[in-house]
Scaffold this motif. Structure first.
Motif, short mmCIF file in Angstrom:
data_model
loop_
_atom_site.label_atom_id
_atom_site.label_comp_id
_atom_site.label_asym_id
_atom_site.label_seq_id
_atom_site.Cartn_x
_atom_site.Cartn_y
_atom_site.Cartn_z
N MET A 1 0.55 -0.86 -0.25
CA MET A 1 0.09 0.08 -0.49
C MET A 1 0.65 1.03 0.10
N PRO A 2 0.56 2.77 0.16
CA PRO A 2 1.33 3.68 -1.07
C PRO A 2 2.01 4.52 0.82
N SER A 3 1.57 5.20 1.21
CA SER A 3 2.21 6.00 2.53
C SER A 3 1.88 6.48 3.69
N SER A 4 1.63 6.77 4.11
CA SER A 4 1.46 7.33 5.90
C SER A 4 1.95 9.16 5.44
N GLU A 5 2.18 9.88 4.81
CA GLU A 5 3.09 10.50 5.29
C GLU A 5 1.67 12.11 5.64
N GLN A 6 1.87 12.77 5.64
CA GLN A 6 0.65 13.61 6.26
C GLN A 6 0.27 14.78 5.35
N PRO A 7 -0.28 14.45 3.91
CA PRO A 7 -0.26 15.62 3.26
C PRO A 7 -1.18 17.45 3.36
N SER A 8 -1.42 18.06 3.19
CA SER A 8 -2.21 19.39 3.36
C SER A 8 -3.18 18.87 3.99
N SER A 9 -4.47 19.89 4.16
CA SER A 9 -5.31 20.26 5.24
C SER A 9 -6.16 19.20 4.83
N ARG A 10 -6.25 18.35 3.07
CA ARG A 10 -7.35 17.92 3.01
C ARG A 10 -7.42 16.28 3.06
N THR A 11 -6.07 16.38 3.94
CA THR A 11 -5.70 14.37 3.81
C THR A 11 -5.92 14.76 5.11
N PRO A 12 -6.46 12.95 5.49
CA PRO A 12 -7.14 12.71 7.29
C PRO A 12 -5.82 12.95 8.05
N SER A 13 -6.29 12.61 9.70
CA SER A 13 -5.33 12.93 10.28
C SER A 13 -3.93 11.21 10.39
N SER A 15 -4.46 9.46 11.71
CA SER A 15 -4.93 7.89 12.05
C SER A 15 -6.03 7.74 10.45
N THR A 16 -5.78 8.43 10.05
CA THR A 16 -6.62 7.81 8.85
C THR A 16 -5.50 7.57 7.56
N ALA A 17 -4.72 8.19 6.88
CA ALA A 17 -3.72 8.49 6.25
C ALA A 17 -2.61 7.46 6.36
N SER A 18 -2.69 6.35 5.40
CA SER A 18 -1.78 5.41 5.78
C SER A 18 -1.29 5.02 4.56
N ASN A 19 -0.41 3.88 4.02
CA ASN A 19 1.42 3.98 3.99
C ASN A 19 0.58 3.90 2.22
N HIS A 109 12.94 -3.27 6.94
CA HIS A 109 13.22 -4.11 4.75
C HIS A 109 11.81 -4.91 5.68
N LEU A 110 12.46 -5.75 5.90
CA LEU A 110 11.17 -6.90 5.81
C LEU A 110 10.71 -6.11 6.21
N LEU A 111 9.46 -5.56 6.91
CA LEU A 111 8.33 -4.88 7.36
C LEU A 111 8.45 -4.08 5.41
N ASP A 112 8.89 -3.37 4.99
CA ASP A 112 8.74 -2.62 3.75
C ASP A 112 8.47 -4.19 2.55
N LEU A 157 0.35 -1.27 10.03
CA LEU A 157 1.73 -1.27 9.34
C LEU A 157 1.53 -0.49 8.38
N VAL A 158 0.61 -0.53 7.68
CA VAL A 158 0.38 0.88 6.18
C VAL A 158 0.63 2.11 7.11
N ILE A 159 -0.55 1.95 7.85
CA ILE A 159 -0.44 3.20 9.31
C ILE A 159 1.05 3.65 9.56
N ALA A 160 1.40 2.54 10.17
CA ALA A 160 2.71 3.22 11.09
C ALA A 160 4.07 4.31 10.14
N ARG A 161 3.85 3.00 8.39
CA ARG A 161 4.75 2.78 7.93
C ARG A 161 4.98 3.06 6.82
#
Length: 272
Positions: A1-13, A15-19, A109-112, A157-161
């Protein structure tokens, strides 16, 4: 799945933005430049995707990243992510623990690799973009949910990493193709990716928690019912009074909520 970085105000917190894809893409970052900077000479790249899988010379390796990730996924599916260790994976492969570090330098790296292997399970054969963004996103979300149900350790894991391996990039590319007719710019579409993946991850995680805690669910329903009947929470009472049948299947709840999330994800900024 992609990443859980926090984009701008349009993205979730967080807890919702996932990886994202890889596991499953969630928050695909908005890259300023498409080509990553080369590591400093002599410095080992932090991303495993920047490391060659094998030396260009020498004997053929006994294992591969794919086989190591597959063994780790079997353990995580059966016992949870906490059960995954280099020692356990090595035992499953009949290898020495230290020998695995030649393929996977560290646990992160294993988790990735595990997340990206799950992203590689997506079947795109029935997901060809049709020009109907909403319909295409519904199909994509259901494909993602199916993968999360098969691998219940993935959402956390998606949310955390955050991670964007080769399969996650393929997912991101497909998502951008699906949403191209929306007229949204690249940033908005990547934020939509984060929003949609975050929703699917949270739904899958809650679904699993609810299934494992029937007594907790019953107690919670009783507690909320008493709170609504107390007169102290009139809006809650009114909401309960107009609530539909509680016997809806999880899939029905998912579809209703998914439609709302897709509407929000595709709405231009400032739209009423």
């Amino acid at each position: 799945m992609p990443s859980s970085e926090q984009p701008s105000s349009r993205t979730p917190s967080s807890s919702t933005a996932s990886n994202t894809p890889g596991g499953i893409p969630a928050a695909a970052p908005t890259p300023a430049a498409p080509t990553p900077a080369a590591p400093t000479p002599g410095e080992s790249p932090e991303l495993i995707w920047l490391r060659p899988e094998r030396a260009s010379r020498g004997p053929r390796p006994a294992h591969s990243r794919a086989s190591i990730a597959a063994a780790a996924i079997v353990i995580a599916d059966a016992e949870g992510l906490d059960a995954v260790s280099m020692r356990r994976v090595a035992a499953a492969l009949g290898a020495g623990t230290m020998s695995l570090y030649n393929y996977v330098p560290k646990k992160e790296h294993l988790l990735d690799l595990m997340l990206d292997a799950v992203a590689g399970e997506y079947d795109y054969s029935g997901l060809t973009p049709t020009g109907d963004c909403r319909a295409d996103l519904r199909r994509l979300a259901h494909e993602q949910l199916a993968a999360l149900r098969r691998h219940p350790w993935v959402p956390a894991l998606v949310i955390a990493r955050p991670g964007l391996g080769p399969n996650a990039l393929r997912y991101t590319e497909h998502f951008l193709a699906v949403t191209e007719p929306s007229g949204l710019d690249g940033t908005a579409r990547l934020e939509a990716l984060a929003l949609l993946t975050g929703f699917v991850c949270q739904f899958a995680q809650y679904e699993r928690t609810a299934a494992a805690g029937a007594k907790w669910q019953a107690d919670l329903a009783g507690y909320l019912g008493r709170a609504a009947a107390s007169g102290e929470f009139p809006h809650l009472a009114a909401a309960f009074a107009t609530t539909g049948a509680a016997a809806d299947s999880p899939d029905a709840v998912f579809d209703r909520s998914l439609d709302r999330v897709i509407t929000a994800a595709l709405a231009p900024v400032g739209a009423a």
